[in-house]
Design an enzyme around this catalytic site. Sequence first.
Site, PDB file in Angstrom:
ATOM      1  N   TYR A   1     -26.896  50.448-135.891  1.00 15.57           N
ATOM      2  CA  TYR A   1     -26.575  49.027-135.727  1.00 15.57           C
ATOM      3  C   TYR A   1     -26.797  48.568-134.285  1.00 15.57           C
ATOM      4  O   TYR A   1     -27.164  47.418-134.050  1.00 15.57           O
ATOM      5  CB  TYR A   1     -25.129  48.751-136.157  1.00 15.57           C
ATOM      6  CG  TYR A   1     -24.977  48.652-137.652  1.00 15.57           C
ATOM      7  CD1 TYR A   1     -25.265  47.462-138.323  1.00 15.57           C
ATOM      8  CD2 TYR A   1     -24.556  49.742-138.408  1.00 15.57           C
ATOM      9  CE1 TYR A   1     -25.129  47.372-139.695  1.00 15.57           C
ATOM     10  CE2 TYR A   1     -24.427  49.652-139.780  1.00 15.57           C
ATOM     11  CZ  TYR A   1     -24.713  48.468-140.424  1.00 15.57           C
ATOM     12  OH  TYR A   1     -24.593  48.372-141.782  1.00 15.57           O
TER      13      TYR A   1
ATOM     14  N   GLU B   1     -19.007  50.835-144.619  1.00 17.66           N
ATOM     15  CA  GLU B   1     -19.800  52.029-144.917  1.00 17.66           C
ATOM     16  C   GLU B   1     -19.048  53.307-144.591  1.00 17.66           C
ATOM     17  O   GLU B   1     -19.233  54.335-145.260  1.00 17.66           O
ATOM     18  CB  GLU B   1     -21.133  51.951-144.163  1.00 17.66           C
ATOM     19  CG  GLU B   1     -22.065  50.907-144.774  1.00 17.66           C
ATOM     20  CD  GLU B   1     -23.165  50.437-143.841  1.00 17.66           C
ATOM     21  OE1 GLU B   1     -23.455  51.155-142.851  1.00 17.66           O
ATOM     22  OE2 GLU B   1     -23.732  49.352-144.091  1.00 17.66           O
TER      23      GLU B   1
END
Length: 402
Positions: A94, A136
């Site tokens: 990310y 997640e």
Amino acid sequence: MNEQQVALIKATVPVLKENGVLLTSYFYERMFKHNPELKHVFNMGNQKSGKQQTALAMAVLAYAENIENPSVLMGVVDHIGHKHTSLDIRPEHYQIVGNHLISSIKEVLGEGATDELLEAWTIAYNQLAAIMSGHEAHIYDDKVKKSGGWTGWRPFTVKDRVNESEEITSFYLYPTDGGKIAEHLPGQYISVRLFLPELDLLQPRQYSVSNSPNGEYYRISVKKEKGSTHPDGMISNRLHDHVQVGDTIELSSPSGNFVLQNKEEGQPQVFISGGIGQTPLLAMVEDLIFNKNTDQPIVWVHGCRNERVHAFKNRLRELSAANSAFQNHLFYEQQEAENGNIKCGIVDLQQIEDKILLEDANYYLCGPAGFIRKQYEYLKQAGVDPSSIHFEEFGPASFSLN
């Protein structure tokens, strides 16, 4: 985020609607140039087709439109989260994505990318990344808590391969280490990772598990893409042409939220598929009939070109013999006359509406995007509650119907 930053994000919505794909295309090109190692993580077939760029543009737009209340996107977050964990996406990815996304906004918008706008989008992206990676983390945690569960990539051995039709072959995959495997929820998929010499890359592809849970193996049923030189068909064709019994391939653990909805006992279940889209639905039906031994109404509707390319014909006969509540309706495009339960042409639900429009039924749609949209619209116009219609589009989501 403060009110001014929220206003800045919302002010970019018209730009994203008009030029979102341009921005995301630039972003991916930039990211792969500076971080080429990520080509081993991303599906380069979806990159070439433009599906991934479109899917990301839609996601960024949805986030901007709901920046004041991103919780309404949790259904999308869960769907993407399963895709990401299936590909072993981790929090550090990310950071890389964020750096390239903000730089892309700056470079694409030019003078329009003020310091204030870039700061607002940086804060917004970090907020989204925290939501995504946090969700997640829970999915990863659930995976390792399962008996036989794992994260990342695990070697599996091909112990059998079976030709199901002229185009579709099933591969029976057992853990090379001899350990247990996590039981999948019927409808879920696994990722397969192979090295593609044509691209000189490791490439992941997701395939539905086509059998019900058994504790021993996963079965994937793969369509050969004849004449395809597109990256999207290369993994499927490599499985057909090069992967033999005894070979080892890498898998990630089962993922996905397109699964059986069985909240009330006796609730009718209707499964509607086109082509290879039958694979997750077959796992659901097998589970209902052989594992749950249900007597609830089960309706199977499937369409393909002809009998030669129709996979699992014998399995459907076995399901019919095992459960009197199972109905099997087929549509063959290349069929000159109706024959028993086989109708001519593409799937036309109106022809069998008395068989499928059942009170309190759940409906499961799987196939190409156009196929799903057509069946969804018919069911909705026929009075079916959209919350009872569940669908899975193979590849990055290109539309939202519910």
